[in-house]
Design a protein around this motif. Structure first.
Motif, PDB file in Angstrom:
ATOM      1  N   GLN A  83      54.078  58.998  52.467  1.00 39.51           N
ATOM      2  CA  GLN A  83      53.212  58.971  51.292  1.00 39.51           C
ATOM      3  C   GLN A  83      52.586  60.338  51.044  1.00 39.51           C
ATOM      4  O   GLN A  83      52.486  60.783  49.912  1.00 39.51           O
ATOM      5  N   ALA A  85      45.842  59.823  60.243  1.00 41.21           N
ATOM      6  CA  ALA A  85      46.538  58.641  59.722  1.00 41.21           C
ATOM      7  C   ALA A  85      45.835  57.370  60.190  1.00 41.21           C
ATOM      8  O   ALA A  85      45.585  56.453  59.398  1.00 41.21           O
ATOM      9  N   ARG A  86      45.491  57.313  61.472  1.00 34.79           N
ATOM     10  CA  ARG A  86      44.810  56.137  62.019  1.00 34.79           C
ATOM     11  C   ARG A  86      43.435  55.966  61.371  1.00 34.79           C
ATOM     12  O   ARG A  86      43.034  54.860  61.032  1.00 34.79           O
ATOM     13  N   ARG A 143      42.658  48.959  57.463  1.00 40.54           N
ATOM     14  CA  ARG A 143      44.115  49.008  57.397  1.00 40.54           C
ATOM     15  C   ARG A 143      44.539  49.361  55.975  1.00 40.54           C
ATOM     16  O   ARG A 143      43.918  48.947  55.008  1.00 40.54           O
ATOM     17  N   HIS A 144      45.591  50.100  55.877  1.00 37.23           N
ATOM     18  CA  HIS A 144      46.095  50.583  54.594  1.00 37.23           C
ATOM     19  C   HIS A 144      46.198  49.459  53.565  1.00 37.23           C
ATOM     20  O   HIS A 144      45.733  49.584  52.445  1.00 37.23           O
ATOM     21  N   ARG A 145      46.763  48.344  53.942  1.00 34.57           N
ATOM     22  CA  ARG A 145      46.971  47.241  53.003  1.00 34.57           C
ATOM     23  C   ARG A 145      45.685  46.481  52.679  1.00 34.57           C
ATOM     24  O   ARG A 145      45.621  45.785  51.685  1.00 34.57           O
ATOM     25  N   ARG A 169      42.775  58.348  48.931  1.00 40.97           N
ATOM     26  CA  ARG A 169      42.956  58.371  50.384  1.00 40.97           C
ATOM     27  C   ARG A 169      43.726  59.622  50.809  1.00 40.97           C
ATOM     28  O   ARG A 169      43.386  60.272  51.799  1.00 40.97           O
ATOM     29  N   HIS A 217      54.883  56.190  57.818  1.00 40.98           N
ATOM     30  CA  HIS A 217      54.481  55.717  56.484  1.00 40.98           C
ATOM     31  C   HIS A 217      53.454  56.674  55.873  1.00 40.98           C
ATOM     32  O   HIS A 217      53.565  57.059  54.702  1.00 40.98           O
ATOM     33  N   PHE A 218      52.461  57.061  56.671  1.00 39.76           N
ATOM     34  CA  PHE A 218      51.464  58.024  56.193  1.00 39.76           C
ATOM     35  C   PHE A 218      52.134  59.337  55.788  1.00 39.76           C
ATOM     36  O   PHE A 218      51.885  59.861  54.704  1.00 39.76           O
ATOM     37  N   TYR A 264      46.302  53.741  58.518  1.00 39.29           N
ATOM     38  CA  TYR A 264      47.755  53.608  58.619  1.00 39.29           C
ATOM     39  C   TYR A 264      48.111  53.207  60.046  1.00 39.29           C
ATOM     40  O   TYR A 264      47.601  53.783  61.003  1.00 39.29           O
ATOM     41  N   THR A 265      48.994  52.236  60.177  1.00 40.60           N
ATOM     42  CA  THR A 265      49.469  51.859  61.509  1.00 40.60           C
ATOM     43  C   THR A 265      50.758  52.598  61.841  1.00 40.60           C
ATOM     44  O   THR A 265      51.189  52.598  62.985  1.00 40.60           O
ATOM     45  N   SER A 266      51.350  53.248  60.838  1.00 38.16           N
ATOM     46  CA  SER A 266      52.593  53.974  61.044  1.00 38.16           C
ATOM     47  C   SER A 266      52.424  55.415  60.587  1.00 38.16           C
ATOM     48  O   SER A 266      52.125  55.676  59.414  1.00 38.16           O
TER      49      SER A 266
END
Length: 191
Positions: free
Chosen positions: A155, A141-142, A82-84, A122, A151-152, A146-148
């Protein structure tokens, strides 16, 4: 006698690299300038060619170790952090907490935070995937954690100044052969 000769050789090698050598002792050399201004790979190669090893500290190798960890985590099959959680995973790879790694990275690099560095790596990998794969933007993105998609894309847009889809179209258009160009006319002129 060997120690004095070794000291002399190390001094000559360092001066040959254009460094101002302040002191050379057994196991240590002091040169003028800041550590981050040195060309460490070239320095390492020069000393190895002279049959000496560059003894490096944790801090000297930190940026390289972070880069290796980030690239391994990005490219590991089946790994989709996950991104975070990505920064914490990089820290775990180096047996540090995220706080320790972030603080050490900031001291060494100064102009870029660890989070910003990881993000840039990334997104650079996203650019590679957009160019070299047929994966959809959503799957990329996945894959990057990224879950969104929004958001991807946001960025990515800040980095590349265009959307991921537009980036892919631009790159493919640059690589495609030019269609519609006429071949030279090789007809013979009539007498």
């Amino acid at each position: 006698m060997v120690c004095a000769r070794g000291i002399r050789v190390v001094r000559q090698e360092l001066e040959g690299l254009g460094l101002q050598v302040l002191d050379v002792r057994l196991g240590a050399a002091t040169v003028a300038g800041e550590p981050e201004d040195l060309d460490w790979p070239r320095l390492r190669a020069t000393l190895e060619a002279a049959r000496f090893a560059l003894l490096e500290t944790f801090h000297q190798t930190l940026v390289e170790r972070v880069s290796v960890a980030v690239n391994r985590l990005l490219r590991e099959p089946g790994e989709s952090l996950r991104h975070r959680a990505f920064g914490a995973a990089v820290a775990r790879e180096l047996d540090l907490t995220y706080g320790q790694l972030s603080a050490a990275f900031a001291r060494l690099v100064g102009d870029k935070t660890l989070a910003a560095y990881i993000l840039s790596q990334r997104l650079a990998y996203a650019q590679e995937l957009l160019l070299s794969s047929s994966l959809s933007v959503g799957l990329i993105a996945r894959h990057l954690g990224y879950t969104s998609l929004a958001h991807f894309s946001g960025q990515f847009r800040r980095l590349a100044r265009c959307s991921p889809s537009a980036y892919r179209r631009l790159l493919r258009a640059e690589r495609a052969p030019v269609v519609g160009e006429e071949a030279p006319n090789h007809a013979r002129e009539e007498d």
